[in-house]
Design an enzyme around this catalytic site. Structure first.
Site, PDB file in Angstrom:
ATOM      1  N   ASN A 130      -0.628 -11.233  -3.331  1.00  0.00           N
ATOM      2  CA  ASN A 130       0.060 -10.268  -2.456  1.00  0.00           C
ATOM      3  C   ASN A 130       0.907  -9.338  -3.321  1.00  0.00           C
ATOM      4  O   ASN A 130       0.918  -9.458  -4.549  1.00  0.00           O
ATOM      5  CB  ASN A 130       0.909 -11.004  -1.416  1.00  0.00           C
ATOM      6  CG  ASN A 130       1.935 -11.898  -2.081  1.00  0.00           C
ATOM      7  OD1 ASN A 130       2.857 -11.430  -2.741  1.00  0.00           O
ATOM      8  ND2 ASN A 130       1.756 -13.219  -1.950  1.00  0.00           N
TER       9      ASN A 130
ATOM     10  N   PHE B 231      13.168 -17.097   3.531  1.00  0.00           N
ATOM     11  CA  PHE B 231      12.902 -15.721   3.943  1.00  0.00           C
ATOM     12  C   PHE B 231      11.779 -15.753   4.973  1.00  0.00           C
ATOM     13  O   PHE B 231      10.957 -16.663   4.965  1.00  0.00           O
ATOM     14  CB  PHE B 231      12.466 -14.864   2.745  1.00  0.00           C
ATOM     15  CG  PHE B 231      13.612 -14.318   1.950  1.00  0.00           C
ATOM     16  CD1 PHE B 231      14.395 -15.166   1.181  1.00  0.00           C
ATOM     17  CD2 PHE B 231      13.908 -12.960   1.955  1.00  0.00           C
ATOM     18  CE1 PHE B 231      15.464 -14.675   0.449  1.00  0.00           C
ATOM     19  CE2 PHE B 231      14.969 -12.454   1.220  1.00  0.00           C
ATOM     20  CZ  PHE B 231      15.749 -13.307   0.465  1.00  0.00           C
TER      21      PHE B 231
ATOM     22  N   LYS C 286      10.981 -24.839  10.384  1.00  0.00           N
ATOM     23  CA  LYS C 286      11.031 -25.441   9.051  1.00  0.00           C
ATOM     24  C   LYS C 286      12.314 -26.236   8.843  1.00  0.00           C
ATOM     25  O   LYS C 286      12.515 -26.834   7.787  1.00  0.00           O
ATOM     26  CB  LYS C 286      10.904 -24.361   7.970  1.00  0.00           C
ATOM     27  CG  LYS C 286       9.573 -23.594   8.027  1.00  0.00           C
ATOM     28  CD  LYS C 286       9.329 -22.762   6.768  1.00  0.00           C
ATOM     29  CE  LYS C 286       8.159 -21.801   6.962  1.00  0.00           C
ATOM     30  NZ  LYS C 286       7.411 -21.514   5.737  1.00  0.00           N
TER      31      LYS C 286
END
Ligand code: PMT
Length: 404
Positions: free
Chosen positions: A208, A321, A339
């Protein structure tokens, strides 16, 4: 700083000078001895008499004051200080500091003093963003000057953005919480940064656009606040920030292994890397030939490093993030909860946004609260972010009965 310390408070010319009166009061209340030095411009906003009444000490303005300078009063004043804070620090004063000018009492003291120095910049948003101010701030930060703020919001001039002096209570808590070595002195912070590369064959990979800038800026900001920093980085072309231990990896699995091999003693974990969620199931040992018209690649899930760290018993404080192209807050909240993180920075990404650009904007969320950090260069953003992490981490420790 702690009660009984001597604080030299420098006040420069700006409307935020009125906040420094409250600042002096709060420092006195916290048990510090406070002496104030004002620039000539500062006296146009607040009178020396006001500070004198609050601190119980004579306020100095003039370098050539015959009463004090008969005995080299400015040297004595510099020696007296355990800490030196300039609040507000105007754009002009920061420029003079950066260039080592000594044309009035306060700037002279900046050269004479060997005490740790903090500055709380306050100015118009465009002055703060100006390349000259950016350079001056970088220079001062490189010399070890601690930059407090600026805060973001409405300004006296009617503009809005970064440039406000932080509230007096925030400055007091930043300086009184922190040890001599910085807010994160004695703490170990591990960060992931950059992209991962997932091999398709020996010459091709899936990856990416992450440049690593955001994660490296954060690593630098944590190191400047005294943390021992371990940076696990995917392939990027950035220099390692000073004082940071760097571990280079390529794939998500390698990043996962490097994190867990080095996690012992880590107090805070920051997941800033753009980790590939999937990898080719069977990477080819040879370069794949283009024999057919179509080709299908089977992908399997990579481990979720951040989620695994957050799930550890007695694990570190976790800050992740969320890179999103839409429904920013909703998706980030889902990741925060899903999470099991302590904090998350929601990052709107897309064409020219977030990835591989110099500037970024974030919405920071934690259970029961949030704040927005507007578009700014990633180094300034990282410094502001570390201040927010310090506050949340401190709350977290207080809930657990410890302290920063
Ligand atoms: O590197 P730059 O060019 O400066 O760009 C910065 C950035 C845009 C990459 C950065 O600000 C950012 O948003 N990083 C997170 C990118 C991301 O992959 O987000 P995500 O929403 O897919 O992942 C959520 C969180 O889980 C992230 O903290 C990520 O590091 C972590 N994760 C994700 C997948 C995985 N397998 N393991 C993880 O640890």
């Amino acid at each position: 700083m702690e009660a009984g310390n001597n604080l030299l408070l420098g006040v420069t010319g700006g409307i935020a000078a009125y906040k420094s009166v409250e600042l002096a009061r709060l420092f006195r209340k916290a048990g510090l001895n406070v002496r104030v030095v004002m620039t000539d411009a500062a006296t146009r906003f607040v009178t020396p008499m006001t500070f004198q009444a609050i601190t119980g000490e004579a306020v100095r303005v003039d370098l050539f004051d015959p009463m004090h300078e008969a005995a080299m009063g400015h040297i004595e004043l510099a020696r007296w200080a355990d800490h030196f804070l300039i609040a507000p620090a105007s754009a002009d004063f920061l420029a003079r500091m950066a260039n080592g000018l000594a044309d009035d009492l306060l700037s002279t003291l900046c050269l004479v003093s060997t005490a740790p120095v903090s500055v709380a910049p306050a100015m118009n948003v465009n002055m703060w963003k100006h390349a000259a101010t950016r350079k001056n701030i970088e220079l001062l930060a490189d010399r070890g000057v601690r930059i407090l703020g600026p805060a973001v919001g409405e300004q006296a001039c009617g503009d809005s953005g970064p440039g406000r002096m932080p509230e007096a209570a925030e400055i007091v808590s930043a300086l009184m919480y922190s040890s001599a070595e910085g807010v994160f002195g004695g703490k170990k912070v591990m960060l992931t940064a950059g992209p991962t590369r997932e091999a398709v064959d020996p010459v091709r990979f899936i990856s990416n656009r992450s440049s690593g800038r955001m994660g490296f800026a954060l690593a630098e900001a944590f190191a400047r606040e005294g943390a021992e920093v371990v940076l696990v980085s995917g392939p990027v072309s950035l220099d390692t920030p000073p004082g940071v231990e760097r571990i280079d990896v390529v794939s998500a699995q390698q990043m996962h292994d490097a994190v867990f091999d080095n996690l012992s003693g880590v107090d805070l974990f920051v997941g800033c890397a753009a980790v590939a969620d999937y990898r080719p199931e069977h990477p080819s040992g040879q370069k794949i030939k283009k024999n057919a018209n179509r080709m299908e690649l089977s992908l399997v899930r990579n481990p979720d490093i951040l989620a695994e760290v957050a799930a550890l018993d007695n694990g570190p404080f976790t800050f992740g993030f969320a890179a999103e192209t839409g429904a920013l807050e909703e998706n980030a909240k889902a990741k925060l909860v899903g999470k099991g993180l302590h904090m998350i920075a929601a990052n709107l990404v897309g064409e020219g946004l977030g990835f591989d650009v110099e500037e970024n904007a974030l919405q920071v969320l934690w259970p029961g609260g949030e704040t927005k950090l507007p578009m700014q260069d990633k180094k300034s953003l990282a410094r502001a972010l570390v201040g927010i992490v310090a506050q949340q981490y401190s709350n977290h420790l207080h809930q657990q009965g410890g302290s920063v």
